[in-house]
Design a protein around this motif. Structure first.
Motif, short mmCIF file in Angstrom:
data_model
loop_
_atom_site.label_atom_id
_atom_site.label_comp_id
_atom_site.label_asym_id
_atom_site.label_seq_id
_atom_site.Cartn_x
_atom_site.Cartn_y
_atom_site.Cartn_z
N THR A 1 4.83 13.53 7.69
CA THR A 1 4.40 12.89 8.93
C THR A 1 2.87 12.93 8.96
OG1 THR A 1 4.36 14.93 10.23
CG2 THR A 1 6.45 13.73 10.18
N GLY A 2 2.29 12.42 10.02
CA GLY A 2 0.85 12.57 10.20
C GLY A 2 0.51 14.03 10.42
N TYR A 3 -0.77 14.34 10.38
CA TYR A 3 -1.17 15.75 10.51
C TYR A 3 -0.85 16.31 11.90
CZ TYR A 3 -5.64 14.15 12.56
OH TYR A 3 -6.61 13.58 13.34
N SER A 4 -0.69 17.63 11.93
CA SER A 4 -0.20 18.31 13.12
C SER A 4 -1.23 18.38 14.24
CB SER A 4 0.27 19.71 12.75
OG SER A 4 0.70 20.42 13.87
N SER A 5 -2.34 19.08 14.03
CA SER A 5 -3.33 19.22 15.10
C SER A 5 -4.74 18.92 14.62
CB SER A 5 -3.26 20.62 15.72
OG SER A 5 -3.50 21.60 14.73
N ALA A 6 -5.06 19.34 13.43
CA ALA A 6 -6.36 19.06 12.81
C ALA A 6 -6.13 19.11 11.31
CB ALA A 6 -7.39 20.11 13.22
N ILE A 7 -6.97 18.38 10.56
CA ILE A 7 -6.78 18.33 9.12
C ILE A 7 -8.12 18.50 8.42
CG2 ILE A 7 -6.97 15.81 9.01
CD1 ILE A 7 -4.74 15.93 6.82
N VAL A 8 -8.09 19.15 7.28
CA VAL A 8 -9.30 19.34 6.49
C VAL A 8 -9.85 17.96 6.12
CG1 VAL A 8 -8.09 19.59 4.28
CG2 VAL A 8 -10.26 20.73 4.61
N GLU B 1 0.84 -1.20 0.00
CA GLU B 1 0.00 0.00 0.00
C GLU B 1 0.87 1.24 0.00
OE1 GLU B 1 -0.89 0.72 4.67
OE2 GLU B 1 -2.17 -0.72 3.65
N HIS B 2 0.29 2.31 -0.48
CA HIS B 2 0.96 3.60 -0.54
C HIS B 2 -0.05 4.62 -0.05
CE1 HIS B 2 2.32 1.01 -3.87
NE2 HIS B 2 3.51 1.37 -3.46
N ARG B 3 0.13 5.09 1.17
CA ARG B 3 -0.83 6.03 1.77
C ARG B 3 -0.11 6.98 2.70
NH1 ARG B 3 -4.79 1.37 4.00
NH2 ARG B 3 -5.50 0.60 2.00
N GLY B 4 -0.60 8.20 2.76
CA GLY B 4 -0.09 9.13 3.75
C GLY B 4 0.03 10.54 3.21
N LEU B 5 0.40 11.44 4.11
CA LEU B 5 0.52 12.86 3.80
C LEU B 5 1.92 13.18 3.29
CD1 LEU B 5 -1.21 14.44 6.90
CD2 LEU B 5 -2.03 14.50 4.54
N VAL B 6 1.96 14.01 2.26
CA VAL B 6 3.21 14.62 1.86
C VAL B 6 3.36 15.91 2.68
CG1 VAL B 6 4.53 15.64 -0.04
CG2 VAL B 6 3.13 13.59 -0.43
N PHE B 7 2.30 16.74 2.69
CA PHE B 7 2.27 17.91 3.57
C PHE B 7 0.83 18.30 3.84
CE2 PHE B 7 2.28 20.06 -0.59
CZ PHE B 7 1.23 20.94 -0.45
N GLU B 8 0.64 19.08 4.90
CA GLU B 8 -0.66 19.68 5.20
C GLU B 8 -0.44 20.93 6.04
OE1 GLU B 8 -2.31 19.93 8.38
OE2 GLU B 8 -0.68 18.96 9.44
N PHE B 9 -1.30 21.92 5.83
CA PHE B 9 -1.31 23.15 6.60
C PHE B 9 -2.75 23.48 6.91
CE2 PHE B 9 2.33 23.46 3.73
CZ PHE B 9 3.36 23.68 4.63
#
Length: 146
Positions: free
Chosen positions: A107-114, A8-16
């Motif tokens: 990495t996983g999201y910081s505090s909350a994610i859309v 599998e290939h899953r996860g965040l590259v980035f989020e703000f």
């Protein structure tokens, strides 16, 4: 790039941003997604590339994402070729293209994610790795943005 032999290939590259408005680039098993703006409304845009099959283990991509708040357009390129695009329904991201929360990179999201990012892709990269640092340019667009 991806790790050899992983299923599998899953996860965040980035989020703000946060749950009400954010920007994110993520990998799904056979998809690559990009979101900017408010969650699930005309004040946001989500673009999704669907490979139609699992992303190959040996695939290496140079991804470029662009957000254009003035007209609500987002674009995503892989290895110099556009793979997906979208435009916010209200065309200007009237509530902003992202929130002010701290973001994350590879990495996983910081505090909350859309919530437009699928739950399976909200964690740290799994089955792939981010191999270059994140570069951000404000007030500039890739020359091929049309």
């Amino acid at each position: 790039g991806t790790g050899a032999g992983l299923d599998e290939h899953r996860g965040l590259v980035f989020e703000f941003g946060g749950a009400s408005a954010g920007a994110a680039l993520w990998i799904g098993d056979q998809t690559i997604g990009l979101h900017a703006g408010s969650a699930g409304t005309d004040d946001g845009a989500t673009a999704l590339f669907d490979n139609g099959a699992e992303l190959p283990d040996t695939l290496e991509l140079d991804l470029v994402a662009a957000f254009r708040p003035g007209d609500g357009r987002i674009r995503l390129w892989a290895n110099g070729r556009e793979i997906t695009r979208a435009t916010a329904g209200n065309a200007t991201f009237p509530t902003g293209w992202t929130g002010t929360n701290t973001g994350s990179f590879a990495t996983g999201y910081s505090s909350a994610i859309v919530p437009d990012v699928p739950v399976a892709s909200q964690g740290a990269p799994s089955g792939f790795e981010v191999i270059e640092p994140l570069s951000v340019y404000m007030g500039q667009m890739p020359r091929h943005f049309v």
